[in-house]
Design a protein around this motif. Structure first.
Motif, short mmCIF file in Angstrom:
data_model
loop_
_atom_site.label_atom_id
_atom_site.label_comp_id
_atom_site.label_asym_id
_atom_site.label_seq_id
_atom_site.Cartn_x
_atom_site.Cartn_y
_atom_site.Cartn_z
N ARG A 67 0.84 -1.20 0.00
CA ARG A 67 0.00 0.00 0.00
C ARG A 67 0.88 1.25 0.00
NH1 ARG A 67 -5.77 -0.75 2.38
NH2 ARG A 67 -6.06 -2.93 1.90
N GLU A 68 0.46 2.22 -0.80
CA GLU A 68 1.17 3.49 -0.90
C GLU A 68 0.17 4.62 -0.75
OE1 GLU A 68 3.57 3.82 -4.43
OE2 GLU A 68 4.18 1.71 -4.32
N PHE A 69 0.67 5.79 -0.35
CA PHE A 69 -0.18 6.96 -0.25
C PHE A 69 -0.28 7.64 -1.60
CE2 PHE A 69 1.30 6.84 4.27
CZ PHE A 69 0.06 6.56 4.81
N ALA A 70 -1.47 8.10 -1.93
CA ALA A 70 -1.69 8.87 -3.16
C ALA A 70 -1.66 10.35 -2.78
CB ALA A 70 -3.05 8.51 -3.76
N VAL A 71 -0.61 11.02 -3.17
CA VAL A 71 -0.43 12.43 -2.84
C VAL A 71 -0.60 13.24 -4.13
CG1 VAL A 71 1.12 14.18 -1.90
CG2 VAL A 71 1.11 11.85 -0.94
N VAL A 72 -1.52 14.20 -4.08
CA VAL A 72 -1.78 15.06 -5.23
C VAL A 72 -0.86 16.27 -5.16
CG1 VAL A 72 -3.52 16.44 -6.42
CG2 VAL A 72 -4.20 14.35 -5.24
N HIS A 73 -0.26 16.59 -6.28
CA HIS A 73 0.56 17.81 -6.35
C HIS A 73 -0.16 18.82 -7.23
CE1 HIS A 73 3.79 16.05 -4.03
NE2 HIS A 73 3.65 14.95 -4.75
N ASP A 74 0.24 18.89 -8.51
CA ASP A 74 -0.39 19.85 -9.42
C ASP A 74 -0.89 19.18 -10.69
OD1 ASP A 74 1.99 19.30 -10.68
OD2 ASP A 74 2.65 21.38 -10.81
N GLU A 75 -1.22 17.88 -10.59
CA GLU A 75 -1.69 17.13 -11.75
C GLU A 75 -3.08 17.56 -12.21
OE1 GLU A 75 0.64 14.29 -9.03
OE2 GLU A 75 -0.85 15.84 -8.79
N PHE A 76 -3.82 18.20 -11.31
CA PHE A 76 -5.20 18.57 -11.58
C PHE A 76 -5.40 20.06 -11.35
CE2 PHE A 76 -4.97 14.20 -10.16
CZ PHE A 76 -5.58 13.53 -11.21
N ASP A 77 -6.40 20.62 -12.03
CA ASP A 77 -6.75 22.03 -11.85
C ASP A 77 -7.68 22.23 -10.67
OD1 ASP A 77 -5.40 22.85 -14.33
OD2 ASP A 77 -7.04 21.78 -15.33
N LEU A 78 -8.46 21.20 -10.36
CA LEU A 78 -9.44 21.25 -9.29
C LEU A 78 -9.45 19.91 -8.58
CD1 LEU A 78 -11.98 22.46 -7.83
CD2 LEU A 78 -13.34 21.53 -9.73
#
Length: 168
Positions: A38-49
């Motif tokens: 299991r890994e953490f899903a970390v959002v950076h700047d892949e999305f605008d919203l």
């Protein structure tokens, strides 16, 4: 509406997020990586919203990314919580109309995010059953395994909201 039944252990998804229709992504905070761990899903700047239904610290998104948080349980929702889901789905739909990349996320990216994504699809003209099938085929067969959320979608969220408010 009936209460949610006890669900079996649900496996973590094999990706942090999945594209349901062009520009609309559904995801979570945890997934099984290539190593099988299991890994953490970390959002950076892949999305605008980014629309978050369960917020965990240090999971992003980066500063400057539009981020809306509306924590809800993976269970029965009251009228106010359903109103927030409807609002987030409209926000997602408007962003897609403006060609923005949207991520809707919860813990695994199955139920809460599925509720918002399915309603955003309904706003685009998808019948509930077609939206649910699309989500399950693109994200996981486990997506929208919460039977109550499926009932909300089949009833229509606006109607489900009114029914919940009448019982409050």
């Amino acid at each position: 509406m009936r209460a949610r039944r006890k669900q079996p252990d649900v496996p973590a998804p094999d990706s942090p997020w999945s594209e349901i229709v062009p520009g609309l992504w559904m995801g979570g905070h945890e997934y099984v990586g290539r190593s099988g761990e299991r890994e953490f899903a970390v959002v950076h700047d892949e999305f605008d919203l980014v629309l978050t239904l369960l917020r965990l610290p240090s999971h992003g998104p980066d500063t400057g990314v539009e981020h809306h948080v509306w924590p809800i349980p993976d269970g029965p929702l009251d009228g106010t919580q359903l109103a927030g889901v409807i609002r987030l789905a409209r926000t997602a739909r408007e962003a897609l109309d403006d060609d923005r990349r949207v991520l809707v996320r919860c813990y695994h990216g199955y139920n809460r995010s599925g509720l918002v994504v399915a309603h955003a699809l309904a706003l685009a003209g998808y019948p509930a059953d077609e939206g649910i099938r699309l989500i399950r085929s693109r994200r996981s067969p486990w997506a929208l395994h919460n039977e109550l959320f499926v009932e909300y979608l089949e009833t229509g969220l606006a109607t489900a909201r009114l029914l919940e408010e009448l019982t409050e």
